[in-house]
Design an enzyme around this catalytic site. Sequence first.
Site, PDB file in Angstrom:
ATOM      1  N   ASP A  70       0.829  -1.208   0.000  1.00 15.46           N
ATOM      2  CA  ASP A  70       0.000   0.000   0.000  1.00 15.46           C
ATOM      3  C   ASP A  70       0.867   1.262   0.000  1.00 15.46           C
ATOM      4  OD1 ASP A  70      -2.457  -1.342   0.101  1.00 15.46           O
ATOM      5  OD2 ASP A  70      -2.370  -1.499   2.281  1.00 15.46           O
ATOM      6  N   SER A  98      -2.840  -0.995  -7.794  1.00 16.02           N
ATOM      7  CA  SER A  98      -4.052  -1.237  -7.016  1.00 16.02           C
ATOM      8  C   SER A  98      -5.124  -0.200  -7.347  1.00 16.02           C
ATOM      9  CB  SER A  98      -3.726  -1.222  -5.526  1.00 16.02           C
ATOM     10  OG  SER A  98      -3.368   0.074  -5.129  1.00 16.02           O
ATOM     11  N   HIS A 105      -0.050  -4.630  -6.478  1.00 16.29           N
ATOM     12  CA  HIS A 105      -0.373  -6.019  -6.202  1.00 16.29           C
ATOM     13  C   HIS A 105       0.594  -6.865  -7.023  1.00 16.29           C
ATOM     14  CE1 HIS A 105      -4.870  -4.978  -5.332  1.00 16.29           C
ATOM     15  NE2 HIS A 105      -4.071  -4.654  -4.328  1.00 16.29           N
ATOM     16  N   GLU A 122       1.742  -6.726   2.849  1.00 19.72           N
ATOM     17  CA  GLU A 122       0.959  -7.865   3.309  1.00 19.72           C
ATOM     18  C   GLU A 122       1.027  -8.920   2.222  1.00 19.72           C
ATOM     19  OE1 GLU A 122      -3.065  -6.641   4.411  1.00 19.72           O
ATOM     20  OE2 GLU A 122      -2.280  -4.607   4.505  1.00 19.72           O
TER      21      GLU A 122
END
Length: 149
Positions: A70, A98, A105, A122
């Site tokens: 992010d 994203s 991603h 993540e």
Amino acid sequence: AHRARRLPRELTERARWVRHEVKRPITPDGRPASSTNPRTWSTYREAARSKVGDGLGFVLGDGVACLDIDRCLDERGRPDARAREILARVPDAYVEISPSGRGLHIWGTAPEQPGRRHRGYEVYSVGRYVTVTGDVYQPGRLVDLSVFF
């Protein structure tokens, strides 16, 4: 059909597709979908043809994983240091921008295992769905992401 040529076949050939609406997974006909219930998933073609919701999503599992970074792109689309370091480790990976336009991603493979939050990213391989934008940052294929878990 245009997007199918840009997305890796390893994704489009699997019946693990959903639509999404305000970050919730839905079926191509608008019913609620679940990231753990295969009866609510569809083929890529069926999901792509639907105009329901805000866009496409892919349910992780069956060896497919995604690393989510992010807020790593600046206003010109340049990656920050943490993103550059991760991207250097997966030079052949298929990478999308994203939905926010500021994240990435990275699509790949990994055994099904609990997701992990690391400092700066993540990574998930089961029990989640990820939005699919088709906004290619780096063309490529699904690469091994197991080292990031």
